[in-house]
Motif scaffolding. Sequence first.
Motif, PDB file in Angstrom:
ATOM      1  N   PRO A 109       0.726  -1.146   0.136  1.00  0.00           N
ATOM      2  CA  PRO A 109      -0.139   0.119   0.033  1.00  0.00           C
ATOM      3  C   PRO A 109       0.934   1.463  -0.184  1.00  0.00           C
ATOM      4  O   PRO A 109       0.314   2.441  -0.298  1.00  0.00           O
ATOM      5  N   ASP A 110       2.055   0.879   0.372  1.00  0.00           N
ATOM      6  CA  ASP A 110       3.110   2.149   0.280  1.00  0.00           C
ATOM      7  C   ASP A 110       3.749   2.405  -0.658  1.00  0.00           C
ATOM      8  O   ASP A 110       4.639   3.526  -1.152  1.00  0.00           O
ATOM      9  N   ASN A 111       3.798   1.467  -1.685  1.00  0.00           N
ATOM     10  CA  ASN A 111       4.469   1.448  -3.090  1.00  0.00           C
ATOM     11  C   ASN A 111       3.918   0.754  -4.107  1.00  0.00           C
ATOM     12  O   ASN A 111       3.877  -0.605  -4.035  1.00  0.00           O
ATOM     13  N   ASN A 112       3.402   1.392  -5.057  1.00  0.00           N
ATOM     14  CA  ASN A 112       2.586   0.626  -5.923  1.00  0.00           C
ATOM     15  C   ASN A 112       3.392  -0.340  -7.088  1.00  0.00           C
ATOM     16  O   ASN A 112       2.801  -0.752  -8.009  1.00  0.00           O
ATOM     17  N   LYS A 113       4.490  -0.397  -7.072  1.00  0.00           N
ATOM     18  CA  LYS A 113       5.725  -1.181  -7.850  1.00  0.00           C
ATOM     19  C   LYS A 113       6.147  -2.194  -7.058  1.00  0.00           C
ATOM     20  O   LYS A 113       7.205  -2.733  -7.391  1.00  0.00           O
ATOM     21  N   GLN A 114       5.594  -2.588  -6.118  1.00  0.00           N
ATOM     22  CA  GLN A 114       6.099  -3.610  -5.028  1.00  0.00           C
ATOM     23  C   GLN A 114       4.823  -4.610  -4.813  1.00  0.00           C
ATOM     24  O   GLN A 114       3.639  -4.147  -4.340  1.00  0.00           O
ATOM     25  N   LEU A 115       5.221  -5.963  -4.750  1.00  0.00           N
ATOM     26  CA  LEU A 115       4.352  -6.826  -4.239  1.00  0.00           C
ATOM     27  C   LEU A 115       4.940  -7.198  -2.629  1.00  0.00           C
ATOM     28  O   LEU A 115       6.082  -7.164  -2.428  1.00  0.00           O
ATOM     29  N   LEU A 116       4.106  -7.393  -1.626  1.00  0.00           N
ATOM     30  CA  LEU A 116       4.526  -7.426  -0.312  1.00  0.00           C
ATOM     31  C   LEU A 116       4.135  -8.676   0.216  1.00  0.00           C
ATOM     32  O   LEU A 116       3.011  -9.111   0.067  1.00  0.00           O
ATOM     33  N   LEU A 117       5.073  -9.800   0.369  1.00  0.00           N
ATOM     34  CA  LEU A 117       4.651 -10.965   0.858  1.00  0.00           C
ATOM     35  C   LEU A 117       5.310 -10.913   2.345  1.00  0.00           C
ATOM     36  O   LEU A 117       6.507 -10.633   2.899  1.00  0.00           O
ATOM     37  N   THR A 118       4.259 -11.219   3.261  1.00  0.00           N
ATOM     38  CA  THR A 118       4.612 -11.511   4.609  1.00  0.00           C
ATOM     39  C   THR A 118       4.381 -12.847   5.229  1.00  0.00           C
ATOM     40  O   THR A 118       3.277 -13.515   4.948  1.00  0.00           O
ATOM     41  N   ILE A 119       5.245 -13.502   5.678  1.00  0.00           N
ATOM     42  CA  ILE A 119       5.469 -14.854   6.297  1.00  0.00           C
ATOM     43  C   ILE A 119       5.245 -14.638   7.764  1.00  0.00           C
ATOM     44  O   ILE A 119       6.338 -14.417   8.306  1.00  0.00           O
ATOM     45  N   PHE A 120       4.178 -15.042   8.363  1.00  0.00           N
ATOM     46  CA  PHE A 120       4.262 -14.671   9.867  1.00  0.00           C
ATOM     47  C   PHE A 120       4.990 -15.666  10.589  1.00  0.00           C
ATOM     48  O   PHE A 120       5.022 -16.814  10.494  1.00  0.00           O
ATOM     49  N   ASN A 121       5.602 -15.253  11.912  1.00  0.00           N
ATOM     50  CA  ASN A 121       6.168 -15.838  12.655  1.00  0.00           C
ATOM     51  C   ASN A 121       7.342 -16.726  12.187  1.00  0.00           C
ATOM     52  O   ASN A 121       7.421 -18.193  12.422  1.00  0.00           O
ATOM     53  N   THR A 122       8.152 -16.091  11.329  1.00  0.00           N
ATOM     54  CA  THR A 122       9.190 -17.126  10.721  1.00  0.00           C
ATOM     55  C   THR A 122      10.677 -16.142  11.103  1.00  0.00           C
ATOM     56  O   THR A 122      10.503 -14.987  11.370  1.00  0.00           O
ATOM     57  N   ARG A 123      11.567 -16.968  10.832  1.00  0.00           N
ATOM     58  CA  ARG A 123      12.970 -16.364  10.949  1.00  0.00           C
ATOM     59  C   ARG A 123      13.658 -17.006   9.634  1.00  0.00           C
ATOM     60  O   ARG A 123      13.329 -17.702   8.964  1.00  0.00           O
ATOM     61  N   LEU A 124      14.758 -15.780   9.292  1.00  0.00           N
ATOM     62  CA  LEU A 124      15.503 -16.205   8.055  1.00  0.00           C
ATOM     63  C   LEU A 124      16.496 -17.042   8.522  1.00  0.00           C
ATOM     64  O   LEU A 124      17.235 -17.040   9.286  1.00  0.00           O
TER      65      LEU A 124
END
Lengths: 345, 194
Positions: free
Chosen positions: A63-78
């Motif tokens: 919603p803050d940048n219309n040239k981006q898709l935003l993926l949220t993976i909940f409760n995870t670590r890299l």
Amino acid sequence: MSKKIIFLFLSLMFLVQAVCSASVPTVRDFRYSILKASADENYLHMEIKLDSVNQKYNLQVNPDNNKQLLLTIFNTRLKNDNLKQIDLDGTIAQQISFQQKGNDIQAVISLPYNAGLADYKSHLLSQERHLSGSALTIDVKKMPNKPNNMSLSAVAGHTIVLDPGHGGSDSGAVGPDGIMEKTITLAVAQKVYNILVSNGAAVVMTRTTDKDVYAPNDSAAEELQARVNVAEFLKNTDIFISIHANSFTNPTANGTETFYYGPSYQGQQLASFVQSEMIQANGLTDRGTSEANFYVLKHTSMPSILIELAFISNYNEESLLNSDTFQTLMAQAICRGINKYFQAE
Amino acid sequence: MNQLRAVLAALLVIGLLITAGCGTGQENSQSEQQNNQITANGLADTKSKSSASGQQLKKVKLIIYFPNENGEKLLAADRTVNLAGTDKYSAAVNELLQGPKKGEGTNVIPKNTQLLNTGIDNAGIVTVNFNNAFVKNFTGGSTGELMLIGSIVDTLTNFQEVKAVRFYVEGKPLDALSGHMDLTAPVTRIKNIL
């Protein structure tokens, strides 16, 4: 005695940390490939390996940048830092970058075009036959810019009044970059007009230029009644559609919403057809359909809706609203919604 | 004695760690509770005390509303106000004009808005009369309008005797704010944003 207590305390601390970290799943790996959707169309296939099953995630246009898709993976670590930033094909998407945001991982997929044109799907595949865990797949395709020649058979013969919100001495809401609501509403309404007319509908607009419908500097109620009168004085007006851009004091507010007048079941039907087409097309936050005591809805006798395309007070949605591509996308979606409404009747 | 203190301190720290450690997802519960807690304004506490001058010092508990950050609904907030020298309707609206405290939502009141006066008639219609800034500094949008009008109407209709709210600006009836809501008639409680 006190040493024992400190020891007890320290071991408890470790225990608490261990319990926490053991329960947090990780993102293990990422890979992508370019696959053929048809002879002349490619799509980008991405796979994110997870060591959990039934992982909760969310994928949307940022919603803050219309040239981006935003993926949220909940409760995870890299799992490792190699995943932080990965270059993609460059045409369908430029780059994906993973970042720890609190308890969640956020992956930003940057696109070289407006996300409204991205056709994206995601699936969670569980890999029971292999190791434990699952794979989150995301497929992205760039939609071609469609021309206006849409075939909408059900609108033919119907009378539709289009009301581009505000105009003339009333600019409507003004965005942070100075874009005026009255300009956007007229541009979108004109595109809707062209599509509907080319499909055989009788369409009347409450205004076709940048002007007040009643009189310059009239009272708000006179102005609104004048718009209602356009629909009421015509014979056989089937539906009334008022087109607006939204605004709120908090500039982060975002999304698309459609309003109808409470007692009208048909108004509610029309609102939900149009709303669902708009959300499918623009991928913005779905604020749903709501009942509201709005002047033009209450005082029109036929099914009527008021569309809030997106938030002009939101910096990114302002630039979307101002783009011809987005306006066309929304106009087409509105027309598909109207067509579905008449089909269902 | 020192040992006892150490034990107590350790237990306290452990307790804090455990509660803070893994917990997530508890932030929503408070606002949900607030939304369910719609009681009549002014009825919660009407203790009266006589002051030295013989005037009545009335403290009243109010529930007022502010929009959430995305402008989708109203969040309830508690206030205790002193009614000495004012009436409860003005007191409630003036609390709204002061804006939300941290965590209570977002401010939707147009800049420099002042309440000139309020009144109520026999039918339970409250009139609220604002200065010109209420219209002049309003920044528009269906959401902005619904949240502004809604927060005032829903706050005032928390008083049991209030049926609806009629808006005035500088003493003149306000029929529409910026091209969305119909304000020509008194506005009744807007339930779908609570």
